[in-house]
Design an enzyme around this catalytic site. Structure first.
Site, short mmCIF file in Angstrom:
data_model
loop_
_atom_site.label_atom_id
_atom_site.label_comp_id
_atom_site.label_asym_id
_atom_site.label_seq_id
_atom_site.Cartn_x
_atom_site.Cartn_y
_atom_site.Cartn_z
N ASP A 320 0.88 -1.17 0.00
CA ASP A 320 0.00 0.00 0.00
C ASP A 320 0.92 1.23 0.00
O ASP A 320 2.10 1.11 0.35
CB ASP A 320 -0.86 -0.02 1.27
N ASP A 514 -0.78 -0.39 6.04
CA ASP A 514 -0.63 0.31 7.32
C ASP A 514 -1.61 -0.19 8.37
O ASP A 514 -1.57 0.24 9.52
CB ASP A 514 -0.76 1.82 7.15
N ASP A 518 -6.75 -1.31 5.43
CA ASP A 518 -6.34 -2.36 4.49
C ASP A 518 -6.77 -3.75 4.95
O ASP A 518 -6.24 -4.75 4.46
CB ASP A 518 -4.81 -2.34 4.32
#
Length: 643
Positions: A320, A514, A518
């Site tokens: 990400d 993080d 997610d």
């Protein structure tokens, strides 16, 4: 002496029993034959009692074929053919070997326990103006605790008052102290170094970081790898085969070849002693336990040895962007004043107008202004546009191009090809200039990507919901070959599934996020890695691996640990099987005695354990951190001060 000091009370008692048996064995050589036989039998019962007891208990529970059964059958058989000394010696050496095995395993566990010795024993609760020492389990949300220099923070919380440096090594492996001030979040297990802190409890002890870590480490051994499960099944097949082979070895040569029965019985018994699969059964789980310990030492929590094995097979890593490769916080990266306006003036006006706004972009502008913020009045938040405020009779307008157009402000030119967010500033509807605010790349992100390539992982992808120009810019700076932009959470899951189907059975796909938004993607990857997410309950719950440092290079680190763990596991398997095969052959041929057989069994086990313990000695490599230039931020501050 140092070895005795390291022994537990049970191990010292075991050593005393072994010493007594050795004394009786020596004594048996100096007395009459009839008494000698009685003394041998007594000595055997003392030395063999725990092994015989466990073998009988296992048989009653339907578990016939284990090392206790093999040792019992072999030594009782040795007694039956008059090999008293060897039967006793086999049991004594076996028990000595078990003591060393226990010490080795204890040492590995102690390394992890000491490393994670972060459980606070008490907390100083502030109650009615007085301090009361209480157990951390009794603290509630909202309670105020005082943590003095040298004490551990008992639960997660927020600093109410005070300023101090914290030692975070037990949690993150980071040697550099962390400075915290008012409103800073602190985690349980951190140690206050230099000044007392007054902390408001934000999580109860059962939900705090220290409890999560200990639970993760304790539960990690429950999730077994395919290799461990294979060895368990292998032992269940291997042991009956060995017993049948020993019976055949003892019976076929005497019955069909006319050989002496006692000779072949002795060889069969020796064969049984050599065959004990201790090295495989003990050393392989210990290797994975060592890998989990080495990961913890590096500030990485792996939830199970199955995930460690999956990491060793990694072929693709997906990141990400925001909060993972970038800081997830905004910084002023560029100031573009209109003609005749200084940079200091434009930033001053923007900071004054944005001083009361909670928006992250507004906070970054205020944070980067070096002067004092003046009070404003009639602040008007314009959703989706910006903010207007009255200051000393003037009206300051700060916002996007839509706001400038709505106010019909002339002279505003759109800043093209920016990778950040542009904030325009006007005073009394006169354009003063623009400020670019960007999410900065982490200092070690480039090193992390290069590190993956160095270990043979070229399939690296970045997924982001940001616009194309922002994502492409970050990917280019970090040398990431694949990037997908403007993605919704469900789009990220689709991308992960696509990459998994491309990789197929060739390896595993890792997703690093993080941990805040997610969760779906972390769950869909073969291994979900939560970055710097100790404070995120969702991340710790869903992720398979939790990185306690907010540090992308830890991904490469844990892959290296996983690969070394797997290498040591296979070293132990190959070594143990090779030695077993060789000694089984020489035992069957009568070349090896029972004394040599027990040395082979205990020796192989001990060497395999020592090999597994090498993982706990892994030192974190010195990283050459690529200091990604925060130069734009630093340069900006100089320009403001000089203007």
């Amino acid at each position: 002496m140092s070895l005795i000091k390291r022994m537990s009370p049970d191990e010292k008692k075991e050593s005393g029993v072994i010493a007594l048996c050795l004394m009786l064995l020596i004594l048996a050589h100096f007395i009459s034959k009839n008494i000698t036989i009685v003394l041998y039998i007594v000595t055997y019962i003392i030395s063999a009692y725990p092994i015989l007891k466990e073998a009988i208990e296992n048989i009653l529970h339907g578990k016939w074929f284990d090392e206790n059964f093999l040792m019992s059958v072999a030594t009782v058989g040795a007694l039956a053919i008059g090999q008293f000394s060897e039967a006793i010696a086999v049991m004594l050496f076996y028990r000595v070997g078990e003591i060393f095995e226990d010490l080795a395993i204890e040492n590995s566990k102690k390394s992890i326990t000491n490393l994670l010795d972060i459980r606070p024993e008490y907390a100083n609760l502030e109650l009615n103006g007085k301090l009361q020492q209480v157990k951390p389990e009794l603290l509630n949300k909202g309670d105020i605790i005082i943590v003095n220099p040298g004490e551990k923070i008992a639960v997660d919380g927020v600093v109410e008052s005070g300023e101090a440096y914290l030692n975070t090594a037990a949690l993150t492996g980071e040697t550099k102290s962390l400075l915290v001030t008012k409103d800073s979040q602190v985690l349980s297990g951190m140690i206050v170094e230099n000044s007392a802190l007054r902390i408001r409890v934000s999580k109860e002890y059962k939900d705090s970081t220290v409890t999560k870590i200990l639970e993760l480490v304790q539960n990690a051994s429950e999730k077994k790898t395919k290799t461990e499960n294979f060895i368990t099944k292998f032992s269940q097949i291997y042991t009956p085969v060995i017993v049948i082979s020993a019976i055949m070895l003892a019976s076929i040569p005497p019955l069909f070849l006319g050989q002496e029965f006692q000779v072949w019985l002795y060889r069969a018994l020796t064969f049984l002693v050599i065959s004990c699969p201790c090295a495989l059964v003990i050393s392989i789980p210990l290797s994975y336990f060592g890998g989990i310990g080495a990961s913890s030492r590096a500030g990485i929590l792996v939830k199970g040895s199955n995930y460690l094995e999956a990491l060793s097979q990694a072929k693709a890593v997906i990141f990400d962007k925001t909060g993972t490769l970038t800081r997830g916080e905004f910084f002023v990266t560029q100031i573009i004043p209109a003609n005749g306006v200084s940079k200091k003036e434009i930033v001053k006006l923007a900071a004054i107008a944005e001083s009361s706004s909670p928006h992250p972009i507004a906070r970054s502008i205020v944070k980067n202004y070096p002067g004092n913020i003046a009070r404003v009045s009639n602040v008007e938040e314009l959703v989706g546009l910006g903010v207007r405020a009255e200051y000393q009779g003037d009206t300051i307008s700060v916002g996007n191009m839509k706001l400038m157009n709505k106010l019909n402000i002339d002279g505003v030119s759109t800043i093209e090809d920016t990778t950040g967010t542009v904030v325009y500033v006007a005073l009394n509807n006169e354009y003063f200039g623009a400020i670019e605010v960007s999410d900065m790349i982490k200092t070690d992100a480039k090193v992390a990507i290069q590190g993956l390539k160095n270990v043979g992982i070229d399939n690296v992808t970045m997924l982001t919901g940001d616009k194309k120009i922002v994502g492409k810019n970050v990917a280019e700076k970090l040398n990431i070959p694949n990037v997908k932009t403007e993605l919704l959470p469900q789009d990220k899951v689709t991308e992960v599934e696509r990459i998994k189907s491309e990789i197929g059975d060739k390896g595993k796909v890792i997703f690093v996020g993080d941990g805040l938004n997610d969760t779906p993607v972390l769950a869909s990857a073969d291994v979900g890695v939560a970055m710097g997410a100790l404070g995120s309950d969702a991340a710790v719950e869903v992720a398979d691996v939790v990185l306690m440092k907010d540090n992308p290079t830890a991904v490469t680190r844990v892959i290296k640990i996983a690969r070394k763990t797997k290498m040591i596991v296979w070293e132990n398997i190959i070594f143990a099987l090779m030695v077993k095969v060789i000694f089984l052959l020489v035992g069957a041929l009568g070349i090896a005695t029972m004394w040599e057989a027990v040395f082979a069994d205990v020796g192989v086990t001990f060497i395999a354990i020592l090999n597994a313990l090498r993982l706990l000695k892994m030192k974190e490599e010195n990283k050459k951190i690529n200091k990604y230039p925060h130069s734009k931020t630093e340069k900006y501050k100089v320009e403001v001060n000089e203007a």
